[in-house]
Design a protein around this motif. Structure first.
Motif, short mmCIF file in Angstrom:
data_model
loop_
_atom_site.label_atom_id
_atom_site.label_comp_id
_atom_site.label_asym_id
_atom_site.label_seq_id
_atom_site.Cartn_x
_atom_site.Cartn_y
_atom_site.Cartn_z
N LEU A 216 95.18 40.70 39.77
CA LEU A 216 94.28 40.61 40.92
C LEU A 216 93.42 41.86 40.97
N SER A 217 92.11 41.68 40.95
CA SER A 217 91.18 42.81 40.93
C SER A 217 90.33 42.78 42.20
N LEU A 218 90.43 43.86 43.01
CA LEU A 218 89.78 43.91 44.33
C LEU A 218 88.97 45.18 44.58
N PRO A 219 88.62 45.98 43.59
CA PRO A 219 87.93 47.25 43.88
C PRO A 219 86.62 47.05 44.64
N ARG A 220 86.27 48.08 45.43
CA ARG A 220 84.98 48.15 46.10
C ARG A 220 84.73 46.98 47.05
N ASN A 221 85.70 46.75 47.94
CA ASN A 221 85.54 45.81 49.04
C ASN A 221 85.76 46.57 50.35
N GLN A 222 86.06 45.84 51.43
CA GLN A 222 86.32 46.46 52.73
C GLN A 222 87.73 46.12 53.21
N GLU B 6 99.47 43.16 37.48
CA GLU B 6 98.37 44.13 37.58
C GLU B 6 97.64 43.95 38.91
N LEU B 7 97.38 45.06 39.58
CA LEU B 7 96.65 45.06 40.84
C LEU B 7 95.68 46.22 40.86
N TYR B 8 94.41 45.92 41.09
CA TYR B 8 93.37 46.95 41.13
C TYR B 8 92.67 46.87 42.49
N TYR B 9 92.70 47.96 43.26
CA TYR B 9 92.19 47.91 44.63
C TYR B 9 91.51 49.21 45.04
N GLU B 10 91.08 50.04 44.08
CA GLU B 10 90.46 51.31 44.42
C GLU B 10 89.16 51.11 45.21
N GLN B 11 88.81 52.12 45.98
CA GLN B 11 87.62 52.14 46.84
C GLN B 11 87.64 51.02 47.90
N ASN B 12 88.81 50.87 48.54
CA ASN B 12 88.95 50.04 49.73
C ASN B 12 89.49 50.94 50.85
N PRO B 13 89.10 50.70 52.10
CA PRO B 13 89.56 51.54 53.22
C PRO B 13 90.95 51.12 53.70
N ILE C 2 104.04 46.97 39.47
CA ILE C 2 102.70 46.51 39.12
C ILE C 2 101.92 47.63 38.45
N ARG C 3 101.15 47.28 37.43
CA ARG C 3 100.25 48.23 36.80
C ARG C 3 99.04 48.43 37.70
N MET C 4 98.72 49.70 38.01
CA MET C 4 97.61 49.99 38.92
C MET C 4 96.83 51.18 38.40
N THR C 5 95.56 51.28 38.83
CA THR C 5 94.75 52.43 38.48
C THR C 5 94.47 53.31 39.68
N SER C 6 94.67 52.81 40.88
CA SER C 6 94.38 53.59 42.09
C SER C 6 95.39 54.72 42.25
N PRO C 7 94.94 55.90 42.74
CA PRO C 7 95.89 57.00 42.99
C PRO C 7 96.83 56.71 44.15
N ALA C 8 96.46 55.79 45.04
CA ALA C 8 97.33 55.44 46.17
C ALA C 8 98.40 54.48 45.70
N ARG C 9 99.66 54.92 45.71
CA ARG C 9 100.74 54.10 45.19
C ARG C 9 101.46 53.30 46.28
N VAL C 10 101.40 53.76 47.52
CA VAL C 10 102.00 53.05 48.63
C VAL C 10 100.89 52.34 49.38
N ILE C 11 100.98 51.03 49.46
CA ILE C 11 99.89 50.26 50.05
C ILE C 11 100.37 49.47 51.25
N PRO C 12 99.47 49.19 52.23
CA PRO C 12 99.84 48.38 53.39
C PRO C 12 99.81 46.90 53.05
N VAL C 13 100.90 46.22 53.33
CA VAL C 13 101.00 44.78 53.08
C VAL C 13 101.11 44.07 54.43
#
Length: 319
Positions: free
Chosen positions: A179-185, A199-206, A285-296
């Motif tokens: 799932l690739s979600l970079p640069r959304n809101q 794999e989860l990509y979510y960098e540049q999301n608030p 999950i394989r991730m590229t974002s530096p934030a490892r703990v995410i809100p679910v």
């Protein structure tokens, strides 16, 4: 040049035809006579529509229309029922025709990157064999919940859009691995997401941060519809409910929007508390974002459940 290539293909009963990068504004109608054609390359042209003659290409499985000038899905596509791969990247598509999607039930790969799509139609659920969906670099503000019916989907690419939320039922995509979600809101991710992905990509999301503050709780007043719906879902068996659905379609339509409380497991309709739990996905999950703990995201049916000890769900504070 294009006509000579088509003539040569006709003589050789060709299975593949490449008309890419020929500055074509129209596709030669004679292409429709290539009955053995399985792959047609039309990328990097100036095409705005396709001729109806292409509907005879019964063996076509791979069509590349990338980097053209299409503003709508060509109607002829609904007749190409054997298509498995369809490239539509780099066009000017503002919407997707539901009637065209009806004929694309065998699609496995769909690339819609770099268009002008603001939403996806609910009829996307007709693409029952779809495994790879790319909708990067569009203007999507939402994703239809029916997309979660695509049980074969294993990759979903939604980078660089205007998404704030993902469908609550995305966890039902049991084969989703990437799932690739970079640069959304996006501020939070759906419940149970961490159980499915490689794999989860979510960098540049608030994304929401875990900063604890005190808050006041409002009195809960449930509507009559909410009370009735909760009673039906809690007290009646699935067989009884299915029987009701057969005779009362409006009841079915209402109860299909129900959710379950993350704490007590009971069903509710419209009145809930939106909460989050913070999940460390680094080992899963394989991730590229530096934030490892995410809100679910999670939903609770009442403050009673929210105030119970032993869970790790937090309310959301807005400025």
């Amino acid at each position: 040049m294009a006509d000579s290539l088509v003539l040569r293909a006709l003589r050789g009963n060709a299975r593949h035809l490449d008309l890419g990068g020929k500055q074509l504004r129209r596709v030669p109608k004679a292409v429709g006579r290539l009955q053995a054609l399985t792959r047609l390359q039309l990328r990097n042209n100036l095409i705005t529509e396709l001729p109806a003659e292409l509907q005879t290409l019964d063996n076509l499985t791979d069509l590349n229309l990338g980097n053209n000038s299409l503003e709508a899905l060509p109607e002829v596509l609904k007749h190409l029922t054997q298509l498995k791969k369809l490239h539509l990247f780099g066009n000017k598509l503002g919407n997707l025709s539901p009637s065209v999607l009806e004929g694309l039930g065998h699609l496995v790969f769909l690339n819609l990157n770099d268009n002008k799509l603001t939403t996806l139609p609910a009829e996307m659920d007709r693409l029952l064999e779809l495994k790879y969906l790319y909708v990067n670099n569009n203007q999507l503000g939402s994703i239809p919940n029916k997309l979660c019916l695509l049980q074969h989907l294993c990759e979903l690419h939604l980078a660089n859009n205007n998404l704030k939320l993902l469908p609550h039922d995305i966890g039902y995509l049991t084969n989703l691995k990437k799932l690739s979600l970079p640069r959304n809101q996006i501020e939070e991710l759906p419940e149970l997401l961490e159980l499915k992905l490689d794999e989860l990509y979510y960098e540049q999301n608030p994304l929401l941060e875990k900063n604890l503050i005190s808050s006041a709780q409002q009195n809960e007043v449930l509507s009559l519809q909410e009370i009735t719906a909760r009673y039906i879902m809690d007290e009646m068996t699935s067989n009884t409910i299915n029987s009701i659905f057969k005779h009362y379609s409006e009841v079915k339509k209402i109860l299909e929007n129900a959710s379950k409380c993350a704490v007590c497991g009971k069903s509710f309709l419209n009145t809930w508390l939106e909460c989050v739990t913070f999940v460390d996905l680094t080992r899963k999950i394989r991730m590229t974002s530096p934030a490892r703990v995410i809100p679910v995201r999670a939903f609770l049916c009442s403050y009673g459940c929210f105030n119970k000890p032993g869970h790790h769900y937090y309310g959301i504070a807005t400025p």
